[in-house]
Design a protein around this motif. Structure first.
Motif, short mmCIF file in Angstrom:
data_model
loop_
_atom_site.label_atom_id
_atom_site.label_comp_id
_atom_site.label_asym_id
_atom_site.label_seq_id
_atom_site.Cartn_x
_atom_site.Cartn_y
_atom_site.Cartn_z
N ALA A 49 9.98 -2.58 -14.35
CA ALA A 49 9.43 -3.46 -13.45
C ALA A 49 10.21 -4.33 -12.49
CB ALA A 49 8.33 -4.13 -13.83
N ARG A 50 11.43 -5.05 -13.39
CA ARG A 50 12.43 -5.59 -12.84
C ARG A 50 13.16 -5.01 -11.93
NH1 ARG A 50 17.36 -9.06 -16.01
NH2 ARG A 50 18.07 -9.66 -14.09
N LEU A 51 13.83 -3.71 -12.48
CA LEU A 51 14.58 -2.83 -11.56
C LEU A 51 13.69 -2.61 -10.27
CD1 LEU A 51 17.11 -1.12 -11.33
CD2 LEU A 51 15.80 0.75 -12.45
N TYR A 52 12.54 -2.24 -10.47
CA TYR A 52 11.81 -1.50 -9.10
C TYR A 52 11.75 -2.82 -7.98
CZ TYR A 52 7.96 -0.02 -6.46
OH TYR A 52 7.11 0.25 -5.20
N LYS A 53 11.23 -3.95 -8.69
CA LYS A 53 11.18 -5.03 -7.59
C LYS A 53 12.39 -5.51 -7.03
CE LYS A 53 7.66 -7.29 -10.54
NZ LYS A 53 7.28 -8.40 -11.37
N CYS A 90 -2.32 11.77 -9.34
CA CYS A 90 -3.28 12.40 -8.70
C CYS A 90 -3.56 11.64 -7.35
CB CYS A 90 -4.69 12.04 -9.53
SG CYS A 90 -5.18 13.26 -11.12
N LEU A 91 -2.87 10.78 -7.01
CA LEU A 91 -2.94 9.99 -5.65
C LEU A 91 -2.25 10.69 -4.69
CD1 LEU A 91 -2.36 6.05 -6.83
CD2 LEU A 91 -4.41 7.22 -6.32
N ARG A 92 -2.42 10.59 -3.59
CA ARG A 92 -1.86 10.88 -2.54
C ARG A 92 -0.35 10.24 -2.33
NH1 ARG A 92 -6.08 9.42 1.05
NH2 ARG A 92 -4.73 8.27 2.33
N GLU A 93 0.70 11.02 -1.86
CA GLU A 93 1.86 10.68 -1.99
C GLU A 93 2.28 9.34 -1.40
OE1 GLU A 93 6.07 12.47 -0.70
OE2 GLU A 93 4.61 14.03 -1.44
N GLU A 94 1.39 8.90 -0.28
CA GLU A 94 1.79 7.75 0.44
C GLU A 94 1.13 6.45 -0.40
OE1 GLU A 94 -1.86 10.07 2.50
OE2 GLU A 94 0.31 10.60 1.87
N GLU A 95 0.18 6.64 -1.43
CA GLU A 95 -0.54 5.72 -2.19
C GLU A 95 0.45 5.36 -3.31
OE1 GLU A 95 -4.37 7.82 -2.47
OE2 GLU A 95 -5.02 6.58 -0.79
N ARG A 96 1.14 6.11 -3.85
CA ARG A 96 1.86 6.09 -4.94
C ARG A 96 2.64 4.85 -5.12
NH1 ARG A 96 3.63 12.39 -5.81
NH2 ARG A 96 1.20 13.34 -6.14
N LEU A 97 3.51 4.51 -4.32
CA LEU A 97 4.22 3.16 -4.28
C LEU A 97 3.51 1.92 -4.51
CD1 LEU A 97 7.20 4.22 -1.91
CD2 LEU A 97 7.38 3.83 -4.40
N LYS A 98 2.37 1.92 -3.79
CA LYS A 98 1.56 0.91 -3.97
C LYS A 98 0.97 0.74 -5.27
CE LYS A 98 -2.80 -1.46 -2.02
NZ LYS A 98 -2.76 -2.05 -3.14
N LEU A 99 0.70 1.70 -5.93
CA LEU A 99 -0.05 1.46 -7.16
C LEU A 99 1.00 1.09 -8.30
CD1 LEU A 99 -2.35 3.02 -9.25
CD2 LEU A 99 -0.34 4.07 -10.11
N TYR A 104 3.38 -3.28 -11.56
CA TYR A 104 4.40 -4.13 -11.84
C TYR A 104 4.32 -5.50 -11.36
CZ TYR A 104 7.44 0.09 -13.21
OH TYR A 104 7.80 1.03 -13.93
N ASN A 105 3.32 -5.60 -10.52
CA ASN A 105 3.07 -6.95 -10.00
C ASN A 105 2.01 -7.75 -10.96
OD1 ASN A 105 5.26 -7.95 -8.26
ND2 ASN A 105 4.21 -6.28 -6.76
N GLY A 106 1.48 -7.02 -11.91
CA GLY A 106 0.69 -7.53 -12.82
C GLY A 106 -0.90 -7.47 -12.36
#
Length: 166
Positions: A49-53, A90-99, A104-106
């Protein structure tokens, strides 16, 4: 006592075909540069999570400019993360980063029912290049047929240094 900050330990990797397969299986992929940055992550891993953020914006920007291919590959360490990783696939590609950002933001995310997809195949191939936990980062230059892998958190400046050293 003075603590010196150690440089990340980068282990050489030369398995071009395995890295290509990992890119194909990655749940997130952006860009098409000769240099690739693959992040092996677990949605319940605090250092992931830290690395991603701290690095997601930088790496996506580099990918959009064609400097790198940025990818994220599932590597489930925490078993309670498995349903979330399945949902991600299972999500569309454009929705994955949001998930990923939401988790990671709780924010509360419902996993729901979803087939496994390529989750286990991604993990099996990751182990072929030396991944044994999360986060792990693979930096690879396809034009040279070699790269490096690092296990553990890396600061944004260390990530950029590793990319430039390819």
């Amino acid at each position: 006592m003075i603590f010196r900050r150690q440089k990340p330990r980068l282990t050489p990797v030369t398995k071009t075909e395995v890295v290509r397969k990992l890119l194909d299986l990655a749940v997130v992929k952006a860009g098409n540069g000769d240099k690739a940055v693959l992040v092996f992550f677990d949605l319940r891993c605090p250092f992931c999570a830290r690395l991603y953020k701290e690095t997601e914006e930088i790496l996506l920007d580099m990918a959009r400019r064609g400097l790198i291919t940025f990818a994220m590959c599932d590597y489930v360490v925490h078993r309670d993360a498995e349903p979330l990783h399945r949902k991600l696939r299972c999500l569309r590609e454009e929705e994955r980063l949001k998930l990923i950002s939401d988790v990671y933001n709780g924010k509360r995310v419902e996993a729901g029912e979803c087939p496994e997809g390529n989750l286990r195949e991604c993990e099996r191939l990751a182990e072929e290049v030396g991944v044994y936990g999360t986060p792990s980062l693979l930096f690879y230059d396809f034009s040279k047929g070699r790269g490096y892998i690092h296990f553990g958190y890396m600061s944004p400046s260390d990530v950029l240094d590793a990319i430039s050293s390819l």
